[in-house]
Design a protein around this motif. Structure first.
Motif, PDB file in Angstrom:
ATOM      1  N   SER A  69       0.864  -1.185   0.000  1.00  0.00           N
ATOM      2  CA  SER A  69       0.000   0.000   0.000  1.00  0.00           C
ATOM      3  C   SER A  69       0.900   1.235   0.000  1.00  0.00           C
ATOM      4  O   SER A  69       1.305   1.732   1.049  1.00  0.00           O
ATOM      5  CB  SER A  69      -0.910   0.000   1.232  1.00  0.00           C
ATOM      6  OG  SER A  69      -1.767  -1.118   1.223  1.00  0.00           O
ATOM      7  N   TYR A  70       1.231   1.688  -1.199  1.00  0.00           N
ATOM      8  CA  TYR A  70       2.167   2.794  -1.360  1.00  0.00           C
ATOM      9  C   TYR A  70       1.433   4.111  -1.581  1.00  0.00           C
ATOM     10  O   TYR A  70       0.285   4.132  -2.031  1.00  0.00           O
ATOM     11  CB  TYR A  70       3.098   2.542  -2.547  1.00  0.00           C
ATOM     12  CG  TYR A  70       4.012   1.357  -2.391  1.00  0.00           C
ATOM     13  CD1 TYR A  70       5.231   1.481  -1.729  1.00  0.00           C
ATOM     14  CD2 TYR A  70       3.670   0.111  -2.917  1.00  0.00           C
ATOM     15  CE1 TYR A  70       6.091   0.395  -1.601  1.00  0.00           C
ATOM     16  CE2 TYR A  70       4.519  -0.979  -2.793  1.00  0.00           C
ATOM     17  CZ  TYR A  70       5.730  -0.825  -2.132  1.00  0.00           C
ATOM     18  OH  TYR A  70       6.569  -1.896  -2.005  1.00  0.00           O
ATOM     19  N   PRO A  72       0.809   7.750  -3.543  1.00  0.00           N
ATOM     20  CA  PRO A  72       0.916   8.159  -4.956  1.00  0.00           C
ATOM     21  C   PRO A  72       2.305   8.682  -5.306  1.00  0.00           C
ATOM     22  O   PRO A  72       2.796   8.465  -6.416  1.00  0.00           O
ATOM     23  CB  PRO A  72      -0.155   9.250  -5.077  1.00  0.00           C
ATOM     24  CG  PRO A  72      -1.145   8.927  -4.012  1.00  0.00           C
ATOM     25  CD  PRO A  72      -0.338   8.370  -2.873  1.00  0.00           C
ATOM     26  N   LEU A  73       2.952   9.362  -4.356  1.00  0.00           N
ATOM     27  CA  LEU A  73       4.294   9.893  -4.609  1.00  0.00           C
ATOM     28  C   LEU A  73       5.291   8.756  -4.840  1.00  0.00           C
ATOM     29  O   LEU A  73       6.143   8.833  -5.738  1.00  0.00           O
ATOM     30  CB  LEU A  73       4.754  10.757  -3.441  1.00  0.00           C
ATOM     31  CG  LEU A  73       6.150  11.381  -3.565  1.00  0.00           C
ATOM     32  CD1 LEU A  73       6.224  12.257  -4.813  1.00  0.00           C
ATOM     33  CD2 LEU A  73       6.488  12.172  -2.302  1.00  0.00           C
ATOM     34  N   ALA A  74       5.166   7.670  -4.053  1.00  0.00           N
ATOM     35  CA  ALA A  74       6.060   6.518  -4.229  1.00  0.00           C
ATOM     36  C   ALA A  74       5.839   5.877  -5.592  1.00  0.00           C
ATOM     37  O   ALA A  74       6.796   5.451  -6.254  1.00  0.00           O
ATOM     38  CB  ALA A  74       5.828   5.505  -3.118  1.00  0.00           C
ATOM     39  N   ALA A  75       4.576   5.804  -6.020  1.00  0.00           N
ATOM     40  CA  ALA A  75       4.277   5.235  -7.337  1.00  0.00           C
ATOM     41  C   ALA A  75       4.873   6.096  -8.447  1.00  0.00           C
ATOM     42  O   ALA A  75       5.435   5.575  -9.421  1.00  0.00           O
ATOM     43  CB  ALA A  75       2.767   5.107  -7.513  1.00  0.00           C
ATOM     44  N   TRP A  76       4.762   7.418  -8.298  1.00  0.00           N
ATOM     45  CA  TRP A  76       5.301   8.328  -9.296  1.00  0.00           C
ATOM     46  C   TRP A  76       6.827   8.226  -9.364  1.00  0.00           C
ATOM     47  O   TRP A  76       7.414   8.204 -10.445  1.00  0.00           O
ATOM     48  CB  TRP A  76       4.878   9.754  -8.975  1.00  0.00           C
ATOM     49  CG  TRP A  76       5.518  10.796  -9.837  1.00  0.00           C
ATOM     50  CD1 TRP A  76       6.404  11.760  -9.444  1.00  0.00           C
ATOM     51  CD2 TRP A  76       5.323  10.987 -11.240  1.00  0.00           C
ATOM     52  NE1 TRP A  76       6.782  12.535 -10.507  1.00  0.00           N
ATOM     53  CE2 TRP A  76       6.137  12.081 -11.629  1.00  0.00           C
ATOM     54  CE3 TRP A  76       4.555  10.349 -12.207  1.00  0.00           C
ATOM     55  CZ2 TRP A  76       6.188  12.543 -12.933  1.00  0.00           C
ATOM     56  CZ3 TRP A  76       4.609  10.812 -13.516  1.00  0.00           C
ATOM     57  CH2 TRP A  76       5.412  11.880 -13.863  1.00  0.00           C
ATOM     58  N   HIS A  88       5.141  -6.597  -4.881  1.00  0.00           N
ATOM     59  CA  HIS A  88       4.548  -5.705  -5.881  1.00  0.00           C
ATOM     60  C   HIS A  88       5.200  -4.334  -5.811  1.00  0.00           C
ATOM     61  O   HIS A  88       5.415  -3.789  -4.727  1.00  0.00           O
ATOM     62  CB  HIS A  88       3.045  -5.569  -5.643  1.00  0.00           C
ATOM     63  CG  HIS A  88       2.290  -6.848  -5.827  1.00  0.00           C
ATOM     64  ND1 HIS A  88       2.179  -7.479  -7.052  1.00  0.00           N
ATOM     65  CD2 HIS A  88       1.598  -7.622  -4.942  1.00  0.00           C
ATOM     66  CE1 HIS A  88       1.459  -8.585  -6.911  1.00  0.00           C
ATOM     67  NE2 HIS A  88       1.104  -8.688  -5.654  1.00  0.00           N
ATOM     68  N   ASN A  89       5.494  -3.772  -6.981  1.00  0.00           N
ATOM     69  CA  ASN A  89       6.105  -2.451  -6.992  1.00  0.00           C
ATOM     70  C   ASN A  89       5.044  -1.370  -6.746  1.00  0.00           C
ATOM     71  O   ASN A  89       3.843  -1.622  -6.878  1.00  0.00           O
ATOM     72  CB  ASN A  89       6.858  -2.218  -8.307  1.00  0.00           C
ATOM     73  CG  ASN A  89       5.936  -2.150  -9.503  1.00  0.00           C
ATOM     74  OD1 ASN A  89       5.084  -1.273  -9.608  1.00  0.00           O
ATOM     75  ND2 ASN A  89       6.106  -3.085 -10.434  1.00  0.00           N
ATOM     76  N   ALA A  91       3.948   1.239  -8.373  1.00  0.00           N
ATOM     77  CA  ALA A  91       3.018   1.569  -9.460  1.00  0.00           C
ATOM     78  C   ALA A  91       2.055   0.411  -9.722  1.00  0.00           C
ATOM     79  O   ALA A  91       0.845   0.612  -9.875  1.00  0.00           O
ATOM     80  CB  ALA A  91       3.799   1.905 -10.729  1.00  0.00           C
ATOM     81  N   GLY A  92       2.592  -0.810  -9.761  1.00  0.00           N
ATOM     82  CA  GLY A  92       1.751  -1.978 -10.015  1.00  0.00           C
ATOM     83  C   GLY A  92       0.728  -2.216  -8.928  1.00  0.00           C
ATOM     84  O   GLY A  92      -0.348  -2.776  -9.190  1.00  0.00           O
ATOM     85  N   SER A  93       1.037  -1.789  -7.709  1.00  0.00           N
ATOM     86  CA  SER A  93       0.103  -2.022  -6.609  1.00  0.00           C
ATOM     87  C   SER A  93      -1.230  -1.309  -6.845  1.00  0.00           C
ATOM     88  O   SER A  93      -2.293  -1.831  -6.481  1.00  0.00           O
ATOM     89  CB  SER A  93       0.716  -1.550  -5.292  1.00  0.00           C
ATOM     90  OG  SER A  93       0.885  -0.141  -5.274  1.00  0.00           O
ATOM     91  N   TYR A  94      -1.180  -0.133  -7.474  1.00  0.00           N
ATOM     92  CA  TYR A  94      -2.422   0.596  -7.735  1.00  0.00           C
ATOM     93  C   TYR A  94      -3.291  -0.147  -8.751  1.00  0.00           C
ATOM     94  O   TYR A  94      -4.529  -0.145  -8.646  1.00  0.00           O
ATOM     95  CB  TYR A  94      -2.110   2.017  -8.215  1.00  0.00           C
ATOM     96  CG  TYR A  94      -1.807   2.950  -7.071  1.00  0.00           C
ATOM     97  CD1 TYR A  94      -2.810   3.710  -6.483  1.00  0.00           C
ATOM     98  CD2 TYR A  94      -0.528   3.050  -6.559  1.00  0.00           C
ATOM     99  CE1 TYR A  94      -2.550   4.554  -5.417  1.00  0.00           C
ATOM    100  CE2 TYR A  94      -0.242   3.889  -5.490  1.00  0.00           C
ATOM    101  CZ  TYR A  94      -1.260   4.632  -4.922  1.00  0.00           C
ATOM    102  OH  TYR A  94      -0.989   5.454  -3.856  1.00  0.00           O
ATOM    103  N   MET A  95      -2.658  -0.787  -9.719  1.00  0.00           N
ATOM    104  CA  MET A  95      -3.420  -1.568 -10.681  1.00  0.00           C
ATOM    105  C   MET A  95      -4.034  -2.795 -10.014  1.00  0.00           C
ATOM    106  O   MET A  95      -5.171  -3.184 -10.332  1.00  0.00           O
ATOM    107  CB  MET A  95      -2.521  -1.990 -11.847  1.00  0.00           C
ATOM    108  CG  MET A  95      -3.233  -2.834 -12.898  1.00  0.00           C
ATOM    109  SD  MET A  95      -4.687  -1.996 -13.600  1.00  0.00           S
ATOM    110  CE  MET A  95      -3.886  -0.730 -14.589  1.00  0.00           C
ATOM    111  N   ILE A  96      -3.315  -3.404  -9.090  1.00  0.00           N
ATOM    112  CA  ILE A  96      -3.834  -4.584  -8.396  1.00  0.00           C
ATOM    113  C   ILE A  96      -5.071  -4.222  -7.589  1.00  0.00           C
ATOM    114  O   ILE A  96      -6.107  -4.902  -7.653  1.00  0.00           O
ATOM    115  CB  ILE A  96      -2.748  -5.190  -7.495  1.00  0.00           C
ATOM    116  CG1 ILE A  96      -1.628  -5.775  -8.353  1.00  0.00           C
ATOM    117  CG2 ILE A  96      -3.330  -6.270  -6.576  1.00  0.00           C
ATOM    118  CD1 ILE A  96      -0.367  -6.060  -7.600  1.00  0.00           C
TER     119      ILE A  96
END
Length: 216
Positions: A69-70, A72-76, A88-89, A91-96
């Motif tokens: 559970s990252y 948004p800044l970490a995903a960016w 899960h990385n 960015a991919g975590s948001y898609m999951i």
């Protein structure tokens, strides 16, 4: 410093690839009007999803929702500069989470979808107000398009990431991936996941499956 090690347990991998096959089957049966088969596949996917939700709280460390559970800044930051992570990385975590949410919504709306047929009507149609049934039917028709779009984006991203960085597609087959040397995933025995799935399948069979099989 990286090392290759077992990252994904059997439960995560079985759910991942079973989900792919069942979504293809659901798309085909829905398009062809094979509604008994469509509902049986939907209940199968629902059982797998129930198991995955359980495993997201009580499973292996790389399967637990709290561990990917990252912000948004970490995903960016990951998208700008990808690097190996344990599980899960960002960015991919948001898609999951998006896919899990859409699948849950699709299954729940399908239970209350009206299609003017005993076979294809959801089992909750007879117990809900007409306005709820109409809303559920509209949601069910819309969410499938969102799922297909999300799947396309997910596949494209997985292929691109596997080509440029590490083979995440292969890792979902063999469970192994390159991770930081100091990372140690805590993998659990997956028998509890499969027990949950089997119990859910049995429940769906006793509730609706026995009836649907007569229409095959």
């Amino acid at each position: 410093m990286l090392r290759k090690m077992q990252v994904w347990d059997l439960a995560v991998r079985v759910f991942h690839w079973s989900q792919v096959l069942l979504l293809l089957g659901l798309w085909y049966t829905g398009t062809e009007g094979l509604m008994a088969q469509h509902q049986l596949l939907a209940y199968s996917l629902a059982a797998l999803l129930i198991g995955r939700l359980y495993w997201g709280f009580f499973g292996s460390s790389t399967a637990r929702f709290r561990n990917f559970s990252y912000s948004p800044l970490a995903a960016w930051r990951f998208l700008r500069k990808p690097k190996p992570v344990l599980g899960h990385n960002p960015a991919g975590s948001y898609m999951i989470f998006t896919l899990l949410g859409l699948l849950t919504l699709q299954i729940l709306s399908g239970l209350a979808t009206f299609d003017n047929s005993y076979i294809s009507d959801g089992p909750l149609v007879a117990y809900l107000p007409e306005s709820w049934v109409s809303l559920a039917s509209d949601v069910h028709k819309t969410v499938i398009d969102l799922i297909l779009i999300a799947v396309f984006v997910h596949v494209f991203a997985a292929v691109w990431h596997s080509w440029r960085y590490d083979n995440v597609i292969l890792s979902m087959f063999n469970g192994k991936n390159d991770v930081p040397a100091n990372a140690t995933p805590q993998l659990k025995s997956t028998w509890r996941y499969f027990v949950i799935v089997l119990l859910a399948l049995l429940g769906f069979y006793l509730w609706q499956g026995r009836i649907l099989i007569l229409f095959l």
